[in-house]
Design a protein around this motif. Structure first.
Motif: not given
Length: 136
Positions: A11-14
């Motif tokens: 998953q993306e960091d954000t």
């Protein structure tokens, strides 16, 4: 658990940070609900119906909480029965269980508002310092 770790790693960091923030908020609400329920079980002495002689015994023997978890939750539950504001502050993330356990012996009708305000968003160590200054 391994599946969750793999999913998270992709998953993306954000997204990970956003999910963490949401989970912490949910945990705060759940913790406040647990404390409210402990307060009611304690008040009604419902633990006696489950072959335990105390709320602490019920929490450790039946709910399988650690001694520290049981102590802090029971302490918070008993103070929340006197000062319901504590539960709303827990839900909002304004105060944590460790802070409530530290403040509990010092809270009175006369100082509850000021002391809770002074402890808002403080770490355990900061609350210890606050109490040491006010109650040497």
């Amino acid at each position: 658990m391994q599946h969750a770790e793999v999913t998270l790693s992709k998953q993306e960091d954000t997204v990970v940070v956003g999910n963490l923030t949401q989970l912490v908020q949910k945990e705060r609400h759940l913790s406040a609900d647990v404390v409210a329920h402990i307060a009611e079980v304690d008040h009604r002495k419902l633990y006696l119906e489950h072959a335990t002689s105390s709320m602490f015994g019920y929490c450790t023997e039946r709910l399988h909480l650690s001694e520290d978890q049981a102590y802090k939750r029971i302490r918070a539950a008993r103070i929340a029965r006197q000062f319901p504001k504590v539960l709303s502050m827990m839900r909002q993330g304004d105060i944590h269980l460790s802070g409530i356990a530290l403040l509990a012996p010092h809270l009175t009708k006369e100082n509850v508002r000021a002391l809770l305000k002074a402890a808002t968003h403080k770490t355990k160590r900061q609350i210890e310092t606050l109490l040491a200054e006010r109650y040497p």
